[in-house]
Enzyme design. Sequence first.
Site, PDB file in Angstrom:
ATOM      1  N   TYR A 182      28.431 -78.986 -13.433  1.00  0.00           N
ATOM      2  CA  TYR A 182      28.156 -77.932 -14.423  1.00  0.00           C
ATOM      3  C   TYR A 182      27.750 -76.634 -13.729  1.00  0.00           C
ATOM      4  O   TYR A 182      28.346 -75.570 -13.936  1.00  0.00           O
ATOM      5  CB  TYR A 182      27.052 -78.388 -15.399  1.00  0.00           C
ATOM      6  CG  TYR A 182      26.424 -77.243 -16.175  1.00  0.00           C
ATOM      7  CD1 TYR A 182      27.173 -76.508 -17.090  1.00  0.00           C
ATOM      8  CD2 TYR A 182      25.084 -76.899 -15.993  1.00  0.00           C
ATOM      9  CE1 TYR A 182      26.616 -75.445 -17.797  1.00  0.00           C
ATOM     10  CE2 TYR A 182      24.512 -75.849 -16.695  1.00  0.00           C
ATOM     11  CZ  TYR A 182      25.278 -75.125 -17.594  1.00  0.00           C
ATOM     12  OH  TYR A 182      24.721 -74.072 -18.295  1.00  0.00           O
ATOM     13  N   LYS A 234      29.616 -72.919 -13.466  1.00  0.00           N
ATOM     14  CA  LYS A 234      29.001 -71.668 -13.939  1.00  0.00           C
ATOM     15  C   LYS A 234      28.908 -70.661 -12.775  1.00  0.00           C
ATOM     16  O   LYS A 234      29.138 -69.462 -12.953  1.00  0.00           O
ATOM     17  CB  LYS A 234      27.601 -71.923 -14.523  1.00  0.00           C
ATOM     18  CG  LYS A 234      27.582 -72.702 -15.832  1.00  0.00           C
ATOM     19  CD  LYS A 234      28.261 -71.979 -16.991  1.00  0.00           C
ATOM     20  CE  LYS A 234      27.526 -70.745 -17.434  1.00  0.00           C
ATOM     21  NZ  LYS A 234      28.155 -70.186 -18.675  1.00  0.00           N
ATOM     22  N   THR A 279      23.368 -69.365 -16.227  1.00  0.00           N
ATOM     23  CA  THR A 279      22.197 -70.234 -16.119  1.00  0.00           C
ATOM     24  C   THR A 279      21.484 -70.060 -14.778  1.00  0.00           C
ATOM     25  O   THR A 279      22.107 -69.664 -13.780  1.00  0.00           O
ATOM     26  CB  THR A 279      22.657 -71.707 -16.265  1.00  0.00           C
ATOM     27  OG1 THR A 279      21.632 -72.591 -15.821  1.00  0.00           O
ATOM     28  CG2 THR A 279      23.891 -71.995 -15.407  1.00  0.00           C
ATOM     29  N   ASP A 280      20.201 -70.426 -14.750  1.00  0.00           N
ATOM     30  CA  ASP A 280      19.459 -70.405 -13.475  1.00  0.00           C
ATOM     31  C   ASP A 280      19.882 -71.567 -12.577  1.00  0.00           C
ATOM     32  O   ASP A 280      19.550 -71.587 -11.396  1.00  0.00           O
ATOM     33  CB  ASP A 280      17.949 -70.440 -13.718  1.00  0.00           C
ATOM     34  CG  ASP A 280      17.463 -71.695 -14.439  1.00  0.00           C
ATOM     35  OD1 ASP A 280      18.299 -72.490 -14.913  1.00  0.00           O
ATOM     36  OD2 ASP A 280      16.227 -71.892 -14.524  1.00  0.00           O
ATOM     37  N   GLU A 281      20.649 -72.518 -13.132  1.00  0.00           N
ATOM     38  CA  GLU A 281      21.025 -73.693 -12.328  1.00  0.00           C
ATOM     39  C   GLU A 281      21.967 -73.327 -11.189  1.00  0.00           C
ATOM     40  O   GLU A 281      22.150 -74.099 -10.254  1.00  0.00           O
ATOM     41  CB  GLU A 281      21.620 -74.780 -13.220  1.00  0.00           C
ATOM     42  CG  GLU A 281      20.640 -75.217 -14.296  1.00  0.00           C
ATOM     43  CD  GLU A 281      21.059 -76.466 -15.053  1.00  0.00           C
ATOM     44  OE1 GLU A 281      21.770 -77.303 -14.492  1.00  0.00           O
ATOM     45  OE2 GLU A 281      20.637 -76.592 -16.221  1.00  0.00           O
TER      46      GLU A 281
HETATM   47  N1  LIG Z   1      21.137 -74.268 -23.234  1.00  0.00           N
HETATM   48  C1  LIG Z   1      20.512 -73.760 -22.191  1.00  0.00           C
HETATM   49  O1  LIG Z   1      19.383 -74.154 -21.870  1.00  0.00           O
HETATM   50  C2  LIG Z   1      21.160 -72.660 -21.383  1.00  0.00           C
HETATM   51  C3  LIG Z   1      20.380 -71.981 -20.437  1.00  0.00           C
HETATM   52  C4  LIG Z   1      20.974 -70.938 -19.712  1.00  0.00           C
HETATM   53  C5  LIG Z   1      22.288 -70.592 -19.922  1.00  0.00           C
HETATM   54  N2  LIG Z   1      23.020 -71.278 -20.834  1.00  0.00           N
HETATM   55  C6  LIG Z   1      24.421 -70.863 -21.020  1.00  0.00           C
HETATM   56  O2  LIG Z   1      24.494 -70.327 -22.332  1.00  0.00           O
HETATM   57  C7  LIG Z   1      25.764 -70.597 -22.897  1.00  0.00           C
HETATM   58  C8  LIG Z   1      25.581 -71.279 -24.232  1.00  0.00           C
HETATM   59  O3  LIG Z   1      24.864 -72.495 -24.034  1.00  0.00           O
HETATM   60  P1  LIG Z   1      24.525 -73.458 -25.270  1.00  0.00           P
HETATM   61  O4  LIG Z   1      23.352 -74.266 -24.881  1.00  0.00           O
HETATM   62  O5  LIG Z   1      24.523 -72.683 -26.516  1.00  0.00           O
HETATM   63  O6  LIG Z   1      25.822 -74.387 -25.234  1.00  0.00           O
HETATM   64  P2  LIG Z   1      26.420 -75.317 -26.391  1.00  0.00           P
HETATM   65  O7  LIG Z   1      27.042 -76.461 -25.652  1.00  0.00           O
HETATM   66  O8  LIG Z   1      25.417 -75.584 -27.449  1.00  0.00           O
HETATM   67  O9  LIG Z   1      27.559 -74.407 -27.048  1.00  0.00           O
HETATM   68  C9  LIG Z   1      28.755 -74.104 -26.386  1.00  0.00           C
HETATM   69  C10 LIG Z   1      29.724 -73.583 -27.436  1.00  0.00           C
HETATM   70  O10 LIG Z   1      30.947 -73.249 -26.752  1.00  0.00           O
HETATM   71  C11 LIG Z   1      32.030 -73.755 -27.504  1.00  0.00           C
HETATM   72  N3  LIG Z   1      33.137 -74.025 -26.577  1.00  0.00           N
HETATM   73  C12 LIG Z   1      33.193 -74.977 -25.615  1.00  0.00           C
HETATM   74  N4  LIG Z   1      34.378 -74.931 -24.992  1.00  0.00           N
HETATM   75  C13 LIG Z   1      35.075 -73.915 -25.561  1.00  0.00           C
HETATM   76  C14 LIG Z   1      36.360 -73.356 -25.336  1.00  0.00           C
HETATM   77  N5  LIG Z   1      37.190 -73.852 -24.400  1.00  0.00           N
HETATM   78  N6  LIG Z   1      36.747 -72.315 -26.104  1.00  0.00           N
HETATM   79  C15 LIG Z   1      35.934 -71.797 -27.068  1.00  0.00           C
HETATM   80  N7  LIG Z   1      34.723 -72.303 -27.331  1.00  0.00           N
HETATM   81  C16 LIG Z   1      34.292 -73.340 -26.579  1.00  0.00           C
HETATM   82  C17 LIG Z   1      31.494 -75.027 -28.147  1.00  0.00           C
HETATM   83  O11 LIG Z   1      32.268 -75.406 -29.279  1.00  0.00           O
HETATM   84  C18 LIG Z   1      30.079 -74.609 -28.506  1.00  0.00           C
HETATM   85  O12 LIG Z   1      30.023 -74.014 -29.780  1.00  0.00           O
HETATM   86  C19 LIG Z   1      26.524 -71.429 -21.870  1.00  0.00           C
HETATM   87  O13 LIG Z   1      27.383 -70.566 -21.164  1.00  0.00           O
HETATM   88  C20 LIG Z   1      25.442 -71.969 -20.968  1.00  0.00           C
HETATM   89  O14 LIG Z   1      25.932 -72.173 -19.660  1.00  0.00           O
HETATM   90  C21 LIG Z   1      22.485 -72.311 -21.560  1.00  0.00           C
END
Ligand SMILES: NC(=O)c1ccc[n+]([C@@H]2O[C@H](COP(=O)([O-])OP(=O)(O)OC[C@H]3O[C@@H](n4cnc5c(N)ncnc54)[C@H](O)[C@@H]3O)[C@@H](O)[C@H]2O)c1
Length: 369
Positions: free
Chosen positions: A176, A180, A151-153
Amino acid sequence: MTGVALPGVRLRRCDDVRMKILVTGAAGFIGSAVTRQYIGETDTHIVGVDKLTYAGNVNSLAEARNHSRFLLERVDICDAPEVTRLFAEHRPDAIMHLAAESHVDRSIDGPGEFINTNIQGTFVLLQAARAYWVTLDEPARSAFRFHHVSTDEVYGTLGAEGFFTEETPYSPNSPYSASKAASDHLVRAWHHTYGLPTLVTNCSNNYGSYQFPEKLIPLVLLNAAAGKPLPVYGKGENVRDWLYVDDHARALRLVLEKGRVGETYNIGGHNERSNIDVVRGICALIDEFRPDSPSVPHDSLIKFVADRPGHDLRYAIDASKIALELGWTPTETFETGLRKTVQWYLANNTWCRDVQSGGYRQERLGLGE
Ligand SMILES: NC(=O)c1ccc[n+]([C@@H]2O[C@H](COP(=O)([O-])OP(=O)(O)OC[C@H]3O[C@@H](n4cnc5c(N)ncnc54)[C@H](O)[C@@H]3O)[C@@H](O)[C@H]2O)c1
C-alpha cells in the site's frame, strides 16, 4: 507555463464564477467527509468521481447526494477515455484526488489492485488533467490545482523518538505505502516536468464516521458492541498519530485554497496512541454507552493475534509547516473525536449493515497467505 508558485492565490477566479472541484474517491471515508463539508459549508460545486468499490458507498454521501451542487460520476480512474471525458464535460477549477485502494492488509493479500488504482490511476488522472489544463486561458491555468491526497506511511517507520517532516526520505514498507509513494513521485514529476500546479498532502491515520469497518477503530467498535472478540495485532504496541476525519477535511480544503504550488504539507493530529490504548479507550466508551451489555467490561473481549507482516512500529507527524504557513491545527482531541465516533457508529446501524452486506464479514486479512 513554468508552474511558478503563487503563494496565497485563491482558487475562485472571480466573484461570479463558482468553483467546481472533481473529488476522486468521494464515496469513501475521507472523500465523503470532504464532500459533506464543501456542500454544507461553501458554495462550491462538487463532482464526485468514484468506482464504488467495496470501500465506496453512496450511503456515505446521503447528505450531499440530492444537492444541486453535487453530482456523482461512477468512473474508474484507470479508464483514460472516461477520465478525459470528465475534464471536458465538467471543466473543473481543481481536482482533489483521494481515490485509492487504502487498506494495508488487503495490499498484502492482493497488491495488484493497489498498483493499478494507486499508481496507474494517478498517472491517468495526471495525464488527463495536464491535457485539459494546457487548454485553459491564463487566469484559469494559473488558478488550476491538482491536489493529491497521500499518507504518512510513505515515510516508513519511526523508532520511539522523532517525527516525519516534509523532508523525511521516503521509505515505504507495505505494498500500500509503496504504491502511494510511487503516486506521490508521479505528481511531483508532473509539476517539475510539465509545470502542472500540484499540491501533495501526507496525513496520519484518520478516524471518524463513515469509515469502512475493516480499519482498526470501526472494526473494534462494532465487534465490541456485538460482544465479539477484539483482535489486536502483536502486543498492540504499534503507535499511530490519530486525526479526526473532519479536521483532515478542513486541512485539505485549506491546502487546496491557499497551499503553495509544488509543495507538500504534512497533516497530523498530535495524538499518538498505541493500538492497545485505542482499543481500551473504545471499550471504556462502550461500557459507558451500553452499561447493561453482558460484555461489560468490553476490554475482556481483547484477543491478541499474530502481528501484521512488516508492521511499522510508529508513525508521528510534524505538522508545523501547515500550522505556520496556513494556520491549520486540529480542533478535536483524540478523546473528543473518539467519543463522537463511538456515538455515531452506535447510532448508525443501517449504514454499518449496508456497507458490510457486500461480502466483507470483518474477517482477518493481510497475513500474506
Ligand atoms: N484513511 C486514512 O487513515 C488515510 C490517511 C492518510 C491518507 N489517506 C489517503 O486518503 C485517501 C482516501 O482514503 P480513505 O480512507 O477515504 O479510503 P477509502 O478506502 O475509504 O475510500 C477510497 C475510495 O476510492 C474509491 N476507489 C477505489 N478505487 C477506485 C478507482 N479505481 N476509481 C475510482 N474510485 C476508486 C473507492 O470506491 C472509495 O470510495 C487515499 O488516497 C488514502 O491513501 C487515508
